[in-house]
Design an enzyme around this catalytic site. Structure first.
Site, short mmCIF file in Angstrom:
data_model
loop_
_atom_site.label_atom_id
_atom_site.label_comp_id
_atom_site.label_asym_id
_atom_site.label_seq_id
_atom_site.Cartn_x
_atom_site.Cartn_y
_atom_site.Cartn_z
N ASP A 113 -121.82 31.37 -43.62
CA ASP A 113 -121.87 31.88 -45.00
C ASP A 113 -123.07 32.79 -45.19
OD1 ASP A 113 -119.68 30.27 -45.48
OD2 ASP A 113 -120.83 28.68 -46.46
N ASN A 151 -117.24 33.49 -35.31
CA ASN A 151 -118.17 32.91 -34.34
C ASN A 151 -117.48 32.89 -32.98
OD1 ASN A 151 -116.55 30.54 -34.15
ND2 ASN A 151 -117.64 29.62 -35.89
N MET A 152 -118.17 32.45 -31.96
CA MET A 152 -117.62 32.55 -30.61
C MET A 152 -116.36 31.71 -30.45
SD MET A 152 -118.37 34.40 -28.06
CE MET A 152 -117.96 34.60 -26.33
N SER A 153 -116.34 30.53 -31.06
CA SER A 153 -115.16 29.67 -30.96
C SER A 153 -113.96 30.32 -31.63
CB SER A 153 -115.45 28.30 -31.59
OG SER A 153 -116.47 27.63 -30.88
N GLU A 154 -114.18 30.89 -32.81
CA GLU A 154 -113.09 31.55 -33.52
C GLU A 154 -112.61 32.78 -32.76
OE1 GLU A 154 -114.64 30.31 -38.02
OE2 GLU A 154 -115.34 32.16 -37.05
#
Length: 476
Positions: free
Chosen positions: A264, A195-198
């Site tokens: 998921d 995701n964007m944060s990761e």
């Protein structure tokens, strides 16, 4: 992009990762505790749901894929509950039991559809446990087409490079839902889905679309990934590959209720679609639609094929229609009937589509709300028409039919007559062109017995595929 579902039942997927049990305590609250300034919840509902990598496996199974699940569990009642939870939906668990560690559990207390607190029961697994799990999972690679590494940084997936390399050497795609700031751990993976944060935790703050693409391509080159799919919440998804332009897919969520398990759902829909034969852009579009469905549900949830078909139809218009497999059509037909739509069905070779065909199909569609065209495959056309036929291969014949405004679904069949497929689908109205007697129409008796109707329509005189072929041959 036109999106159609592949035959999910053909998908063979192995999920390896951090399995856990999501436990929900639910009840009303009407007062504050005298012991502390916290609400008192009177629990009247307790629910257990497989979470983490187990939720990925359940999503795959719910879509219709065949799935095995490898993970670390304790020797406790929670492991038993988790086993029952996945087996109920046909997931085959391949646990490695660690006797001195608990099965990871996340307990959430909810009232009035709001989460009040989450309590985690877990201990970090040892690196040796991860090594044993991945070694155990190697034996499963020959029976699958896609592997999903579902990493929640709980210890099941510590150093998976060798496992990834072995899977790729066997021709198995490896998809990774990554965790942490070291994507190098997943070197050589087919696709990662941060995701964007990761993503920003690894590459730094993204300042623009161009910056995102540059940093994504840098990761591809650095870690030998084939592709990166960055999930971006309300901005949708961006797919970056080494040898093709980037693909941005806008979000399709109507209402965001709970994002638990959305990641998921993305990777499970990707894995199932790719294992079933979809190309990467199609698989990403399907995954994006599935995520839009699941965020509208409370808690860790799955998406069914029916929900996905409906969502594709809603957001893509033609999606869920067009050329479909028999199983896809059975699901779509069931939903059409539930909506009160009158379904008409016809069949034929449709080798060289001509004006007579177009007129006939337009007449057929006018008799109902949806029109199915069942098409003889190449082998059955040859048996019926002789050598030199068909002129056009079945995929091309179906593509042309699917492009007609009058046609909703096109499905192939391999027998000489459509008796079996008509008997399975049982449309409201079965239509045949020509001078057939009703009692001679394949599947007609079964349709009538089920409460449907059979009707014969006329063809336009002087127009036929045979005549067209003869005219072409005469003018050569």
């Amino acid at each position: 992009m036109k999106v159609s579902l592949p035959a999910f039942e053909k998908a063979r997927v192995l999920v390896v990762g951090d399995v856990m049990l999501d436990r929900y305590w639910v009840g009303p609250t009407g007062r504050i505790s005298p012991e502390a300034p916290v609400p008192v919840v009177k629990i009247n509902q307790v629910e257990d749901r497989p979470g983490g990598a187990a939720n990925v496996a359940l999503n795959i199974a719910t879509l219709g894929g065949q799935v095995q699940l490898a993970g670390l569990v304790g020797q406790d009642d929670t492991a038993h509950a988790l086993t029952l939870g996945v087996q109920t939906l046909g997931v085959e668990p391949q646990w490695l039991t660690i006797a001195d560690k608990p099965t990871i559990t996340k307990l959430r207390v909810l009232s009035r559809n709001q989460q009040l607190i989450r309590l985690d029961f877990e201990e970090a697994f040892d690196k040796a446990d991860s090594v044993r799990l991945l070694k155990q999972s190697e034996a499963l690679l020959d029976s699958v087409d896609v592997v999903v590494l579902s990493d929640y940084a709980k210890g099941a997936i510590d150093q998976p490079r060798d496992f990834i390399a072995l899977a790729r050497a066997k021709g198995v795609m490896v998809l990774v839902d990554p965790k942490g700031s070291d994507f190098g751990r997943y070197q050589g993976a087919s696709l990662i889905t941060p995701n964007m944060s990761e993503f920003e935790a690894v590459v730094g703050t993204v300042t623009s679309e161009a910056d995102l693409l540059e940093k994504a391509r840098g990761l591809l080159k650095q870690h030998h990934f084939d592709a990166i799919l960055v999930t971006r919440s309300e901005k949708g998804m961006t797919l970056v590959t080494a040898n093709a332009p980037e693909l941005h897919i806008p979000t399709v969520a109507r209402e965001v209720y709970d994002v638990t398990g959305a990641g998921d759902t993305v990777i499970s829909a990707l894995a199932t679609s790719l294992a079933a034969g979809a190309d990467l852009p199609q698989a990403c579009a399907i995954a994006n639609t599935a995520a839009g469905v699941v965020v509208g549900k409370l808690g860790t949830s799955t998406v069914s094929r029916i929900e996905l078909i409906e969502a594709l139809a809603l957001h893509h218009g033609e999606s869920g229609f067009g050329v479909v497999s028999e199983d896809q059509l059975a699901y779509a037909l069931e939903q059409a009937k539930l909506r009160g739509e009158r379904v008409v069905m016809t069949n034929g070779c449709f080798d060289i589509l001509h004006a007579g065909h177009v007129s006939y199909l337009k007449q057929a569609k006018a008799l109902g709300d949806r029109l199915i065209v069942a098409v003889n495959d190449d082998a059955s056309v040859k048996r019926l028409k002789g050598d030199g036929r068909p002129v056009n291969q079945v995929d091309r014949r179906m593509a042309v039919l699917a492009g007609l405004a009058s046609v909703d679904w096109v499905v192939p069949f391999s027998e000489d007559t459509p008796q079996r497929i008509i008997t399975r689908l049982l449309p409201n109205l079965l239509v045949k062109g020509g001078d057939y007697k009703l009692e001679d129409i394949a599947g007609g008796a079964e349709v009538i017995a089920a409460g449907g109707q059979v009707q014969v329509l006329g063809f336009e005189d002087g127009i036929s595929t045979t005549a067209i072929i003869q005219n072409i041959m005469a003018n050569q």
